[in-house]
Design a protein around this motif. Structure first.
Motif, PDB file in Angstrom:
ATOM      1  N   THR A  24      -2.242  -0.366   6.562  1.00  0.00           N
ATOM      2  CA  THR A  24      -2.924   0.883   6.215  1.00  0.00           C
ATOM      3  C   THR A  24      -4.237   1.032   6.978  1.00  0.00           C
ATOM      4  N   TRP A  32       8.495   9.105   9.835  1.00  0.00           N
ATOM      5  CA  TRP A  32       7.379   8.758   8.944  1.00  0.00           C
ATOM      6  C   TRP A  32       6.034   9.147   9.574  1.00  0.00           C
ATOM      7  N   VAL A  72      -3.432   2.085  10.403  1.00  0.00           N
ATOM      8  CA  VAL A  72      -2.943   3.472  10.446  1.00  0.00           C
ATOM      9  C   VAL A  72      -4.130   4.435  10.491  1.00  0.00           C
ATOM     10  N   THR A  80       0.847  -1.190   0.000  1.00  0.00           N
ATOM     11  CA  THR A  80       0.000   0.000   0.000  1.00  0.00           C
ATOM     12  C   THR A  80       0.885   1.243   0.000  1.00  0.00           C
ATOM     13  N   SER A 105      -2.329   8.931  12.286  1.00  0.00           N
ATOM     14  CA  SER A 105      -1.130   8.456  12.960  1.00  0.00           C
ATOM     15  C   SER A 105      -0.406   9.553  13.713  1.00  0.00           C
ATOM     16  N   LEU A 142      -3.229  12.568   8.607  1.00  0.00           N
ATOM     17  CA  LEU A 142      -3.706  11.229   8.923  1.00  0.00           C
ATOM     18  C   LEU A 142      -3.713  11.021  10.437  1.00  0.00           C
ATOM     19  N   GLU A 184       1.095   3.704   2.081  1.00  0.00           N
ATOM     20  CA  GLU A 184       1.671   3.977   3.397  1.00  0.00           C
ATOM     21  C   GLU A 184       2.830   3.023   3.691  1.00  0.00           C
ATOM     22  N   GLN A 224       3.216  11.754   8.200  1.00  0.00           N
ATOM     23  CA  GLN A 224       1.813  11.403   8.022  1.00  0.00           C
ATOM     24  C   GLN A 224       0.898  12.375   8.767  1.00  0.00           C
ATOM     25  N   GLU A 229       5.841   3.969   1.482  1.00  0.00           N
ATOM     26  CA  GLU A 229       6.483   5.187   1.960  1.00  0.00           C
ATOM     27  C   GLU A 229       7.306   4.922   3.213  1.00  0.00           C
TER      28      GLU A 229
END
Length: 384
Positions: free
Chosen positions: A120, A156, A123, A73, A167, A165, A75, A160, A78
């Protein structure tokens, strides 16, 4: 009487200076005539400086690590890119755990970062988890790797959060596990390495000292005029110290097992066979050096330089070889202690990993045979 005193004092000082100058010249001439003195006084310090300056490094960089992306995915990709772009890691990407576990078992990687298939979704829900498995052979290195992984995951997660997001408010939880050293005990790493040092001292240093002492006392020359052949002399010198090395090995294994409680997960017979090969290599080095230099002091210093110091600093016992400069790392391939350390750590901590045991044992066997032939050639040359 008074005018004579200054003249006699001046003559005494001139005589003393002449004697001192003569002694200085004599010692200087002796040093020039004896290359070993120049080697011990100039070459040895230079080598020590180079070894300590370039060979020893406490920095952990280019850590080989397996990154498992079970579902690619955006995420997950990345997050994995953070490991690929970091100078602290050299990642190998996989899609499942079995190949990553095999890499860790063979110690081709120092850890595994597993990004699960439902990463994902978690997350977005704010309860994402990563699995981190670290090779615990070197407890200090394992702690450093854990810190690096946490740093990359933290960067990371912050990125995000900037993108809005969930997270940002609920960071990714890292589930950690140490393989082969669950207690994170540094003795698991140090004790097998100390076995290398003990075997090196018994095999190489003692043999070199005894043979050199025989040359200095003239007893070996007396033996050379008898009908005894050179290979018989070498065998007679090797066997007692080979048995002494095995006794030292037994004491080391018993101490590791019952004093330091280091697990022996592999076969004792595999460990014994590998140790016998290394003792033969160490004995061959000692015999070759002492047959060549024939001087106790030079033989002891040269043996320490060639065997003990590389076993201590350049074998992977204390410092990870992958953190060293490329030139120094290439030199380590010529050191028998490198292969013995790999064997010991594998058999003690991981078990019978044949992809590690077989190639390292073959290298030690080849070294032992080459050193035996070289020692015999040097001894035969002396007989001529």
């Amino acid at each position: 009487m008074t005018p004579i005193a200054p003249a006699s004092t001046s003559n005494a000082w001139r005589s003393k200076l002449r004697r001192v100058r003569a002694l200085v010249w004599k010692e200087t001439h002796q040093i020039v005539r004896d290359p070993s003195s120049i080697a011990l006084g100039v070459v040895l310090p230079l080598i020590l400086i180079l070894l300590f300056g370039y060979g020893l490094s406490l920095d952990v960089k280019n850590v080989p690590i397996a990154v498992v992306i079970e579902q690619p995915t955006p995420e997950a990709i990345e997050l994995a890119a953070g490991f690929q772009l970091s100078s602290y890691f050299h990642p190998q990407m996989t899609r499942s755990m079995p190949p990553a576990q095999q890499l860790l078992l063979e110690h081709q990687v120092d850890g595994i970062v597993r990004i699960p298939a439902d990463f994902t979704r978690h997350v977005i829900a704010g309860d994402a988890e990563l699995q981190l498995i670290v090779h615990g052979g070197d407890a200090n290195r394992a702690r450093i790797i854990e810190g690096y992984v946490r740093g990359i995951v933290g960067v990371w997660a912050a990125r995000q959060g900037v993108q809005g997001l969930a997270s940002a408010s609920a960071p990714v939880n890292i589930v950690e596990r140490l393989w082969f050293n669950e207690a994170n005990d540094s003795s698991y790493f140090l004790v097998p390495g100390l076995v290398v040092l003990v075997m090196t001292l018994i095999g190489a240093l003692l043999t070199a000292m005894v043979m050199a002492r025989e040359w200095e006392r003239g007893t070996l020359e007396a033996l050379l005029v008898t009908p005894v052949r050179s290979e018989e002399i070498l065998l007679g010198k090797t066997l007692p110290y080979f048995l002494l090395g095995l006794i030292g090995f037994a004491l080391c294994v018993l101490s590791a097992k019952f004093l330091f409680h280091v697990p022996l997960r592999g076969s004792l017979w595999v460990l014994l066979t590998a140790s016998m090969l290394y003792v033969l290599v160490a004995l061959g080095i000692g015999l070759l050096i002492s047959s060549w230099v024939k001087n106790q002091l030079v033989a002891s210093q040269l043996t320490l330089l060639v065997t003990f110091m590389p076993a201590f600093m350049l074998s992977g016992f204390l410092f990870d070889l992958r953190s060293m400069p490329t030139a120094v790392r290439l030199i380590t391939y010529a050191l028998p202690a490198r292969y013995y350390v790999a064997l010991l750590q594998s058999v003690f901590l991981a078990g019978n990993v044949w992809s590690v045991i077989v190639p390292n044992s073959l290298v030690l066997a080849a070294m032992a045979a080459a050193l035996a032939l070289a020692s015999r050639a040097v001894m035969r040359k002396t007989l001529d």
